[in-house]
Design a protein around this motif. Structure first.
Motif, PDB file in Angstrom:
ATOM      1  N   ALA A  49      38.084  50.605  40.284  1.00 25.20           N
ATOM      2  CA  ALA A  49      36.710  50.664  39.842  1.00 25.20           C
ATOM      3  C   ALA A  49      36.226  50.888  38.238  1.00 25.20           C
ATOM      4  CB  ALA A  49      36.067  51.731  40.774  1.00 25.20           C
ATOM      5  N   ALA A  50      37.113  51.682  37.704  1.00 24.23           N
ATOM      6  CA  ALA A  50      37.153  52.120  36.376  1.00 24.23           C
ATOM      7  C   ALA A  50      37.316  50.959  35.585  1.00 24.23           C
ATOM      8  CB  ALA A  50      38.041  53.055  36.039  1.00 24.23           C
ATOM      9  N   LEU A  51      38.541  50.135  35.882  1.00 25.54           N
ATOM     10  CA  LEU A  51      38.714  48.659  35.194  1.00 25.54           C
ATOM     11  C   LEU A  51      37.421  47.868  35.299  1.00 25.54           C
ATOM     12  CD1 LEU A  51      42.334  47.859  36.337  1.00 25.54           C
ATOM     13  CD2 LEU A  51      41.605  48.420  34.106  1.00 25.54           C
ATOM     14  N   ARG A  52      36.791  47.957  36.281  1.00 22.70           N
ATOM     15  CA  ARG A  52      35.546  46.913  36.616  1.00 22.70           C
ATOM     16  C   ARG A  52      34.399  47.616  35.801  1.00 22.70           C
ATOM     17  NH1 ARG A  52      35.838  43.911  42.379  1.00 22.70           N
ATOM     18  NH2 ARG A  52      37.915  44.788  43.152  1.00 22.70           N
ATOM     19  N   GLY A  53      34.606  48.638  35.172  1.00 19.42           N
ATOM     20  CA  GLY A  53      33.430  49.055  34.449  1.00 19.42           C
ATOM     21  C   GLY A  53      32.659  50.165  34.876  1.00 19.42           C
ATOM     22  N   PHE A  54      33.056  50.760  36.234  1.00 25.90           N
ATOM     23  CA  PHE A  54      32.081  51.525  36.933  1.00 25.90           C
ATOM     24  C   PHE A  54      32.306  53.090  36.562  1.00 25.90           C
ATOM     25  CE2 PHE A  54      32.179  48.295  40.472  1.00 25.90           C
ATOM     26  CZ  PHE A  54      30.939  48.113  40.660  1.00 25.90           C
ATOM     27  N   ASP A  55      31.333  53.855  36.638  1.00 25.34           N
ATOM     28  CA  ASP A  55      31.668  55.253  36.381  1.00 25.34           C
ATOM     29  C   ASP A  55      31.912  56.048  37.598  1.00 25.34           C
ATOM     30  OD1 ASP A  55      31.350  57.903  35.187  1.00 25.34           O
ATOM     31  OD2 ASP A  55      29.243  58.108  35.484  1.00 25.34           O
ATOM     32  N   VAL A  56      33.417  56.631  37.558  1.00 25.38           N
ATOM     33  CA  VAL A  56      33.984  56.925  38.625  1.00 25.38           C
ATOM     34  C   VAL A  56      34.163  58.464  38.700  1.00 25.38           C
ATOM     35  CG1 VAL A  56      36.097  56.652  40.095  1.00 25.38           C
ATOM     36  CG2 VAL A  56      35.075  54.695  38.829  1.00 25.38           C
ATOM     37  N   VAL A  57      34.047  59.156  39.855  1.00 28.98           N
ATOM     38  CA  VAL A  57      34.437  60.563  40.055  1.00 28.98           C
ATOM     39  C   VAL A  57      35.670  60.337  41.274  1.00 28.98           C
ATOM     40  CG1 VAL A  57      33.953  62.775  40.854  1.00 28.98           C
ATOM     41  CG2 VAL A  57      32.370  61.685  39.264  1.00 28.98           C
TER      42      VAL A  57
END
Length: 518
Positions: free
Chosen positions: A24-32
């Motif tokens: 998800a981070a690779l796709r540009g999402f802000d992740v927790v």
């Protein structure tokens, strides 16, 4: 109360959850990313270290075999530094049905698992400890993988792209607004502080505990059939190739060389409790007997440690008393908007560690669908931090690095060759007083002495590094010793019993750990 906002909240810090966060981070999402304990402390950190070729499931579970062989090749590209390319043998021993070998070869052809039959004499030259009466041998692309290194590489990579990683943050409530999940409430297991996370989509990647998280969201029928299995680490590499018995999967039929040890596994028993880590003496005895069928003299080697893992097997249609070996090892992705009419919530469970990346890709694809956004997956091509060179881990690497600096740095853990500088760096980076967390990061205390000669040194360094109290340092030492003891007492015989007695003299006699000064 602190409130965090994110595009994606990932519950569960095992290989799958960390894989989802990385993808998800690779796709540009802000992740927790959150977990109730340390990352990879649950099922992911409690297995035998096998990078599956798919051969084990080629006959019984072809779909799982096809997933494994495809992802085996992908992980070799993107996580090379976490993998040792040991190769694998499937061998027909005198205790196996010789007719199964032809079924195995056919299953490998049908599922695309690379499989080459070689002469038993050749296999015995490569692995002279194998049973001398093996009749057929097949070579497959098995390997071994360091799960803690893999999971933390994904966590670091996600953090470099803005993700927030919160170990020791358990979920105490899942928030809903009508027919949508809006996030969750967390409790810091160390301080008791609570935090709300507002998320556009929440991913339930809690593995064997996924049913519990789904229950919190008011969703029924996410039934996980926990399969408990034991594994035993022997104190050196009896083999340098992954050895499988050429038969239908059963107990004690695989021996995996991982780092400086070899691990035999595994049993598979249904349990109602995902936190069940019971070890029965009868299981240990049976596992050691099974080792003799692969490597004669196996029981004369030193059994170093036994542990348990609980597999998250998902099956909607089966009752809770189902034989867990009959449940597919393929994964299950539940889009709860489609399945239950509850939006912004996805569950991913089942599968194998080898297929974590595929599971993560499909999960984040589902997240994109729920958000109505198209973002391409790149986790199959972007290497993890540390694996950019594409070179596999080799067993002699740490020794070579240490020999290059023999006069420069104090060695704290001789068994796993952990130098003081690396230990201090890990303590600062992890910001933990839990020495078991440091063990997972550096393999501290995982060698033949099981911490007997290194852990009191590490405790002293931890105490002096950040000014922690004497009481906290004492607690860290005692906590580590207790964790190691859990895995040692069931295999106390021979050399391991002598080592345990020596450790007892060191800690109970010389250091008097039951009466440490305050």
């Amino acid at each position: 109360m602190t409130t965090l906002s994110a595009d994606v909240l990932v519950i569960g810090g095992g290989a799958t959850g960390a894989g989802v966060a990385w993808d998800a981070a690779l796709r540009g999402f802000d992740v927790v990313l959150v977990d109730r304990a340390d990352l990879a402390e649950g099922t992911s950190g409690r297995f035998h270290g096998l990078l599956h070729s798919g051969g084990r499931y080629a006959v019984k579970d072809p779909h799982a075999a096809e997933e494994c062989v495809a992802e085996n090749a992908v992980l070799r590209r993107v996580a090379a530094d976490c993998i040792e390319d040991t190769g694998g043998f499937f061998v027909t021993t005198p205790f196996d049905d010789p007719a199964y070998a032809d079924r195995f070869a056919e299953g490998c052809r049908d599922t695309g698992v690379p499989c080459e039959e070689i002469d038993p004499a050749r296999a015995l030259r490569e692995e002279p400890r194998l049973h001398p009466e093996i009749s057929r041998v097949f070579r497959v692309p098995d390997g071994s993988i360091d799960v803690w290194k893999t999971v933390w590489a994904m966590a670091r990579g996600a953090q470099q792209r803005g993700a927030r990683v919160l170990p020791y943050h358990g979920v105490i409530a899942v928030h809903r607004d009508g027919d949508e999940v809006t996030g969750a409430r967390l409790r810091d297991e160390r301080t008791g502080e609570e935090t709300d996370v507002e998320a556009r989509v929440t991913v339930n990647a809690a593995g064997a505990w996924a049913g519990h998280i789904a229950d919190m969201a008011g969703i029924e029928g996410v039934r996980i059939l926990p399969g408990r299995g034991i594994m035993i680490a022997m104190n050196h590499r009896l083999v340098n190739t992954v050895i499988n018995r050429c038969q239908m999967p059963t107990d004690g039929d695989i021996l995996v060389p991982i780092r400086t040890v070899s691990v035999i596994g595994t049993t598979d028993e249904h349990t109602d409790d995902a936190d069940d880590h019971t070890v029965h003496q009868s299981e240990v005895d049976a596992m050691l007997d099974d080792g003799e069928k692969l490597v004669p003299g196996f029981k004369q080697a030193r059994a170093l440690r036994v542990w348990t893992g609980v597999r998250p097997l998902f099956e909607d249609a089966k009752a809770s008393d189902t034989d867990t070996r009959d449940v597919t090892r393929a994964h299950a992705l539940l889009d709860h908007a489609e399945r239950d009419g509850v939006g912004r919530f996805v569950t991913i469970t089942g599968g194998k560690l080898t297929t974590y990346r595929l599971m993560a890709e499909e999960t984040v694809d589902a997240v994109c669908r729920q958000l109505g956004e198209v973002r391409a997956c790149t986790s199959a091509t972007v290497p993890l931090p540390g694996s950019e060179s594409g070179e596999y881990y080799k067993i002699g690497e740490r020794l070579a690095r240490k020999e290059a600096q023999l006069t420069d740095e104090q060695l704290i853990c001789e068994c796993e060759m952990v130098p003081r500088g690396r230990l201090e760096e890990a303590m600062r980076r992890r910001q933990t007083h839990n020495l078991d967390d440091i063990r997972r990061t550096l393999r501290l205390g995982m060698g033949p002495c099981q911490g007997g000669f290194c852990i009191y040194r590490a405790t002293g360094i931890l105490h002096g590094l950040d000014g922690m109290s004497t009481e906290a340092a004492n607690g860290a030492l005692l906590g580590f010793l207790q964790e190691r003891w859990k895995g040692m007492w069931p295999i106390l015989y021979g050399d391991q019993l002598r080592q345990a007695r020596l450790d007892d003299w060191i800690f109970q006699g010389v250091l008097d750990v039951e009466h440490l000064p305050s």
